[in-house]
Design a protein around this motif. Structure first.
Motif, mmCIF file in Angstrom:
data_model
loop_
_atom_site.group_PDB
_atom_site.id
_atom_site.type_symbol
_atom_site.label_atom_id
_atom_site.label_comp_id
_atom_site.label_asym_id
_atom_site.label_seq_id
_atom_site.Cartn_x
_atom_site.Cartn_y
_atom_site.Cartn_z
ATOM 1 N N PRO A 151 -14.305 23.914 -8.119
ATOM 2 C CA PRO A 151 -13.895 25.233 -8.611
ATOM 3 C C PRO A 151 -13.278 26.071 -7.490
ATOM 4 C CG PRO A 151 -16.289 25.104 -8.428
ATOM 5 C CD PRO A 151 -15.760 23.740 -8.125
ATOM 6 N N ALA A 152 -12.486 27.035 -7.882
ATOM 7 C CA ALA A 152 -11.845 27.931 -6.913
ATOM 8 C C ALA A 152 -12.913 28.628 -6.085
ATOM 9 C CB ALA A 152 -10.984 28.955 -7.642
ATOM 10 N N GLY A 153 -12.645 28.760 -4.807
ATOM 11 C CA GLY A 153 -13.584 29.420 -3.901
ATOM 12 C C GLY A 153 -14.492 28.443 -3.188
ATOM 13 N N SER A 154 -14.544 27.196 -3.631
ATOM 14 C CA SER A 154 -15.339 26.180 -2.939
ATOM 15 C C SER A 154 -14.594 25.762 -1.687
ATOM 16 C CB SER A 154 -15.550 24.948 -3.823
ATOM 17 O OG SER A 154 -16.225 25.294 -4.994
ATOM 18 N N GLU A 155 -15.348 25.386 -0.658
ATOM 19 C CA GLU A 155 -14.728 24.976 0.600
ATOM 20 C C GLU A 155 -15.362 23.675 1.076
ATOM 21 O OE1 GLU A 155 -14.237 26.568 5.195
ATOM 22 O OE2 GLU A 155 -15.223 27.834 3.711
ATOM 23 N N ILE A 156 -14.525 22.692 1.373
ATOM 24 C CA ILE A 156 -15.017 21.428 1.922
ATOM 25 C C ILE A 156 -15.248 21.650 3.412
ATOM 26 C CG2 ILE A 156 -14.468 19.021 2.413
ATOM 27 C CD1 ILE A 156 -12.899 18.932 -0.184
ATOM 28 N N LEU A 157 -16.499 21.452 3.830
ATOM 29 C CA LEU A 157 -16.857 21.668 5.235
ATOM 30 C C LEU A 157 -16.777 20.385 6.051
ATOM 31 C CD1 LEU A 157 -19.964 23.974 4.684
ATOM 32 C CD2 LEU A 157 -17.606 24.647 5.190
ATOM 33 N N GLY A 158 -16.933 19.262 5.401
ATOM 34 C CA GLY A 158 -16.906 18.002 6.136
ATOM 35 C C GLY A 158 -16.896 16.822 5.193
ATOM 36 N N ALA A 173 -23.985 0.614 3.439
ATOM 37 C CA ALA A 173 -25.252 -0.109 3.464
ATOM 38 C C ALA A 173 -25.054 -1.361 2.620
ATOM 39 C CB ALA A 173 -26.377 0.769 2.928
ATOM 40 N N SER A 174 -26.133 -2.037 2.297
ATOM 41 C CA SER A 174 -26.008 -3.317 1.589
ATOM 42 C C SER A 174 -25.425 -3.170 0.192
ATOM 43 C CB SER A 174 -27.362 -4.004 1.520
ATOM 44 O OG SER A 174 -28.270 -3.200 0.779
ATOM 45 N N GLY A 175 -25.500 -1.990 -0.398
ATOM 46 C CA GLY A 175 -24.977 -1.797 -1.742
ATOM 47 C C GLY A 175 -23.532 -1.342 -1.791
ATOM 48 N N GLY A 176 -22.894 -1.191 -0.649
ATOM 49 C CA GLY A 176 -21.513 -0.734 -0.623
ATOM 50 C C GLY A 176 -21.362 0.474 0.278
ATOM 51 N N CYS A 177 -20.223 1.110 0.173
ATOM 52 C CA CYS A 177 -19.924 2.286 0.988
ATOM 53 C C CYS A 177 -19.719 3.493 0.088
ATOM 54 C CB CYS A 177 -18.672 2.035 1.823
ATOM 55 S SG CYS A 177 -18.868 0.731 3.055
ATOM 56 N N TRP A 178 -19.870 4.665 0.669
ATOM 57 C CA TRP A 178 -19.707 5.885 -0.088
ATOM 58 C C TRP A 178 -19.198 6.976 0.844
ATOM 59 C CZ3 TRP A 178 -24.220 3.494 1.139
ATOM 60 C CH2 TRP A 178 -25.076 4.149 2.030
ATOM 61 N N THR A 179 -18.750 8.050 0.244
ATOM 62 C CA THR A 179 -18.268 9.212 0.983
ATOM 63 C C THR A 179 -19.243 10.355 0.753
ATOM 64 O OG1 THR A 179 -15.972 8.553 0.630
ATOM 65 C CG2 THR A 179 -16.342 10.833 1.242
ATOM 66 N N ASN A 180 -19.659 11.012 1.834
ATOM 67 C CA ASN A 180 -20.464 12.231 1.758
ATOM 68 C C ASN A 180 -19.534 13.405 1.981
ATOM 69 O OD1 ASN A 180 -23.087 10.992 1.537
ATOM 70 N ND2 ASN A 180 -22.886 10.435 3.689
ATOM 71 N N VAL A 181 -19.489 14.307 1.023
ATOM 72 C CA VAL A 181 -18.638 15.489 1.125
ATOM 73 C C VAL A 181 -19.542 16.716 1.114
ATOM 74 C CG1 VAL A 181 -16.714 16.759 0.116
ATOM 75 C CG2 VAL A 181 -16.822 14.278 -0.139
ATOM 76 N N THR A 182 -19.480 17.485 2.190
ATOM 77 C CA THR A 182 -20.283 18.698 2.297
ATOM 78 C C THR A 182 -19.425 19.878 1.847
ATOM 79 O OG1 THR A 182 -21.468 17.735 4.165
ATOM 80 C CG2 THR A 182 -21.689 20.111 3.849
ATOM 81 N N ILE A 183 -19.971 20.650 0.887
ATOM 82 C CA ILE A 183 -19.203 21.728 0.251
ATOM 83 C C ILE A 183 -19.977 23.036 0.318
ATOM 84 C CG2 ILE A 183 -18.178 22.504 -1.922
ATOM 85 C CD1 ILE A 183 -18.020 19.510 -2.663
ATOM 86 N N ARG A 184 -19.260 24.104 0.646
ATOM 87 C CA ARG A 184 -19.836 25.450 0.546
ATOM 88 C C ARG A 184 -19.426 25.979 -0.820
ATOM 89 N NH1 ARG A 184 -17.647 28.793 4.745
ATOM 90 N NH2 ARG A 184 -19.197 27.835 6.064
ATOM 91 N N PRO A 185 -20.404 26.365 -1.654
ATOM 92 C CA PRO A 185 -20.073 26.894 -2.989
ATOM 93 C C PRO A 185 -19.311 28.221 -2.879
ATOM 94 C CG PRO A 185 -22.413 26.345 -2.825
ATOM 95 C CD PRO A 185 -21.840 26.266 -1.442
ATOM 96 N N PRO A 186 -18.649 28.612 -3.958
ATOM 97 C CA PRO A 186 -17.985 29.924 -3.975
ATOM 98 C C PRO A 186 -19.005 31.036 -3.735
ATOM 99 C CG PRO A 186 -17.361 28.636 -5.903
ATOM 100 C CD PRO A 186 -18.460 27.886 -5.208
ATOM 101 N N GLU A 187 -18.530 32.137 -3.212
ATOM 102 C CA GLU A 187 -19.425 33.260 -2.906
ATOM 103 C C GLU A 187 -20.175 33.694 -4.169
ATOM 104 O OE1 GLU A 187 -19.076 37.766 -1.172
ATOM 105 O OE2 GLU A 187 -17.655 36.245 -0.472
ATOM 106 N N GLY A 188 -21.470 33.877 -4.011
ATOM 107 C CA GLY A 188 -22.300 34.298 -5.126
ATOM 108 C C GLY A 188 -22.848 33.144 -5.959
#
Length: 171
Positions: free
Chosen positions: A91-98, A104-119
């Motif tokens: 949603p608008a106002g969200s920010e990807i921080l990293g 691991a043995s089950g495959g790979c994945w992406t971790n996305v750290t997000i700051r929610p919109p203000e409030g």
């Protein structure tokens, strides 16, 4: 009483030899050049056939390229394939921080750290995305693989875990 036959009006007429001849209303006159045969029609038909062949050939080539893309995605798929963070509509106002990748043995994945919109809290953002407990983002025409998303609220940020290999979560 019988009426005399009515002659056609003066003009150019086709004769039986494929030529045009002048009729003056009483007698036939000089010959004109031969009546053009349907050469223009033949060239138009040839052009239409050429266009149709080109269209069909283009469709076949594009279909083969797309089939090759799908084959490459399925045969070349490994547990190391990871979806991009852009696969998740935020949603608008969200920010990807990293963004990090783990395996691991089950495959790979992406971790996305997000700051929610203000409030908005991290838990509320996870609920809004539909990632609690899990969200399936169907693939598109170019990449038909589904992206599986789960959410882990951590304090004021939300960590989304994206992968191609999860199965639907059943409680």
């Amino acid at each position: 009483m019988t009426q005399p036959p009515v002659n056609p009006p003066p003009g150019w007429y086709d004769n039986s030899r494929g030529q045009r001849q002048w009729w003056d209303g009483i007698a036939w006159g000089s010959l004109a050049a031969a009546t053009p045969q349907p050469a223009a029609q033949v060239s138009r038909t040839a052009r239409n056939v050429a266009v149709a062949v080109a269209v069909v050939a283009t469709v076949i080539v594009l279909s083969l390229l797309y089939a090759g893309r799908l084959l490459w995605l399925s045969v070349g798929a490994t547990e190391g394939d990871i979806p991009p963070a852009s696969a998740v509509p935020l949603p608008a106002g969200s920010e990807i921080l990293g963004e990090t990748s783990d395996c691991a043995s089950g495959g790979c994945w992406t971790n996305v750290t997000i700051r929610p919109p203000e409030g908005q809290s991290a838990e509320a953002l996870a609920e809004e995305l539909g990632a609690t407990p899990q969200l399936e983002i169907p693939g598109d025409f170019w990449d038909p693989r589904s992206v599986w998303v789960s959410a882990r609220p951590t304090g004021s940020v939300l960590v989304l875990i994206l992968d191609y290999y999860s199965e639907e979560w059943v409680p």
